[in-house]
Design an enzyme around this catalytic site. Structure first.
Site, PDB file in Angstrom:
ATOM      1  N   HIS A  79      40.425  35.018  37.827  1.00  0.00           N
ATOM      2  CA  HIS A  79      41.930  35.306  38.287  1.00  0.00           C
ATOM      3  C   HIS A  79      42.610  34.321  37.898  1.00  0.00           C
ATOM      4  O   HIS A  79      43.777  34.539  37.631  1.00  0.00           O
ATOM      5  CB  HIS A  79      41.880  35.426  39.624  1.00  0.00           C
ATOM      6  CG  HIS A  79      40.922  36.670  40.344  1.00  0.00           C
ATOM      7  ND1 HIS A  79      40.582  36.741  41.631  1.00  0.00           N
ATOM      8  CD2 HIS A  79      40.460  37.614  39.522  1.00  0.00           C
ATOM      9  CE1 HIS A  79      39.972  37.604  41.707  1.00  0.00           C
ATOM     10  NE2 HIS A  79      39.738  38.473  40.355  1.00  0.00           N
ATOM     11  N   HIS A 238      43.680  45.707  38.741  1.00  0.00           N
ATOM     12  CA  HIS A 238      42.893  44.678  38.917  1.00  0.00           C
ATOM     13  C   HIS A 238      41.758  44.439  37.734  1.00  0.00           C
ATOM     14  O   HIS A 238      41.705  43.344  37.368  1.00  0.00           O
ATOM     15  CB  HIS A 238      42.119  44.590  40.405  1.00  0.00           C
ATOM     16  CG  HIS A 238      41.549  43.306  40.614  1.00  0.00           C
ATOM     17  ND1 HIS A 238      42.036  42.207  40.844  1.00  0.00           N
ATOM     18  CD2 HIS A 238      40.147  43.235  40.096  1.00  0.00           C
ATOM     19  CE1 HIS A 238      41.392  41.343  40.832  1.00  0.00           C
ATOM     20  NE2 HIS A 238      40.075  41.492  40.485  1.00  0.00           N
ATOM     21  N   ASP A 242      41.468  41.363  35.484  1.00  0.00           N
ATOM     22  CA  ASP A 242      40.077  40.671  35.180  1.00  0.00           C
ATOM     23  C   ASP A 242      40.069  40.559  33.941  1.00  0.00           C
ATOM     24  O   ASP A 242      39.535  39.351  33.202  1.00  0.00           O
ATOM     25  CB  ASP A 242      38.996  41.560  35.787  1.00  0.00           C
ATOM     26  CG  ASP A 242      38.737  41.159  37.288  1.00  0.00           C
ATOM     27  OD1 ASP A 242      39.227  40.099  37.841  1.00  0.00           O
ATOM     28  OD2 ASP A 242      38.023  42.094  37.870  1.00  0.00           O
ATOM     29  N   HIS A 265      32.657  42.075  33.673  1.00  0.00           N
ATOM     30  CA  HIS A 265      32.739  40.768  33.101  1.00  0.00           C
ATOM     31  C   HIS A 265      31.800  40.575  32.055  1.00  0.00           C
ATOM     32  O   HIS A 265      32.062  39.922  31.223  1.00  0.00           O
ATOM     33  CB  HIS A 265      32.726  39.825  34.251  1.00  0.00           C
ATOM     34  CG  HIS A 265      33.602  39.769  35.319  1.00  0.00           C
ATOM     35  ND1 HIS A 265      35.035  39.561  35.387  1.00  0.00           N
ATOM     36  CD2 HIS A 265      33.136  40.183  36.712  1.00  0.00           C
ATOM     37  CE1 HIS A 265      35.455  39.649  36.582  1.00  0.00           C
ATOM     38  NE2 HIS A 265      34.625  40.025  37.419  1.00  0.00           N
TER      39      HIS A 265
END
Length: 304
Positions: A79, A238, A242, A265
């Site tokens: 973030h 979001h 990310d 991720h």
């Protein structure tokens, strides 16, 4: 000439680590040109520096965590990295008093506020962009991510959750930053999680600092946060936040189209490693004439 950027002065804030539950003091400090984003663990007997580099992302369970060769960790950096990408910050020292960046409100907006409060200055060295020259992709079953050449920066991302809270809005969003603003449309989107995941996460030492103040929490049917969602499609926004943070771990803005489906991720990091492993797929570029810069980067806030 498009120049590199850092902070005008240092600034600090205190928060809680999302996964550790520990209280964390975060300090952002100016850094010299071409030094990149460097994290410093100041809580250790001797401070340890860990530079943001794709090869050091060695834990991607629910966040992006840097782990240096000696095992020193700096977690949940995505973030903050996303905010730095949105503001065009090239060089920064990030000091933390724990193994994790504080979660703040679960979005990038508090980090934007910190950086803008400290002020941004240009440095007398050209900003380096990475231009993607060839398609690069990572595929795992029905999940995939890819980078394609584009004279700008665009993100197209889709998620897939069979849940009432997700079915109220499209689960696919495309944001072309030539026409849309990171600050207005992406930075405020918060992280999210399901109640049924909480017990699993806590048994594995994760999510110990999570609450309705720093995440969207979803039960079998509804969003539990009293204030509801900030955007109807906040979940996928979001994921874009990310992804922008994960990609910025490469240390330079990407001139490319990033797209993905059900990604996270780990795959974002694999994509960066795949890109860097193929010298023919990318090149460094700088711009002496501002008019040559792709319009996607014109929305980056000007230095005041």
């Amino acid at each position: 000439m498009i120049l590199q950027r850092t902070l005008k002065e240092a600034i600090s804030a205190t928060g809680v680590g999302l996964h550790s539950g520990e209280r964390v003091r975060l300090t952002l400090r100016p850094a010299p040109p071409d030094s990149g984003i460097t994290f410093v663990r100041t809580d250790l007997p001797e401070p340890v520096k860990v530079k943001a580099e794709p090869v050091l992302v060695n834990d991607t369970r629910l966040s992006s965590t840097l782990v240096d060769p000696t095992g020193v960790r700096v977690g949940t950096i995505e973030h903050l990295m996303s905010a730095l990408a949105g503001l065009g910050i090239d060089n920064l020292v990030v000091e933390v008093t724990a193994a994790e960046i504080p979660i703040m409100d679960g979005s990038a907006a508090p980090f934007l506020f910190l950086v803008q409060t400290a002020g941004i200055v240009e440095q007398p060295v050209p900003k380096k962009f990475i231009r993607v020259l060839e398609p690069v992709a990572v595929v795992e079953g029905d999940k995939w991510v890819r980078l394609d050449p584009l004279d700008g920066f665009k993100v197209t991302l889709s998620i897939e959750f069979n849940h009432p809270a997700f079915n109220l809005a499209p689960q696919k969003v495309e944001v072309d930053f030539a026409h849309r603003s990171y600050i207005e449309e992406i930075s405020r989107a918060r992280t999210f999680g399901f109640m049924h995941e909480v017990e699993y996460m806590r048994n594995h030492g994760l999510g110990l600092g999570g609450s309705l103040d720093n995440a969207i929490v979803i039960d079998d049917d509804y969003v539990l946060n009293p204030e509801g969602l900030r955007f109807p499609d906040e979940f996928v926004r979001h994921k874009i936040l990310d992804a922008i943070g994960d990609l910025y771990i490469v240390g330079h803005p990407l001139i490319a189209h990033f797209s993905g489906h059900k990604s996270g991720h780990a795959m974002n990091n694999q994509l960066l490693r795949e890109l860097l492993s193929r010298p023919s797929a990318w090149e460094f570029v700088s711009f002496s004439d501002p008019s040559e810069v792709p319009s996607s980067f014109h929305s980056v806030p000007e230095v005041v």
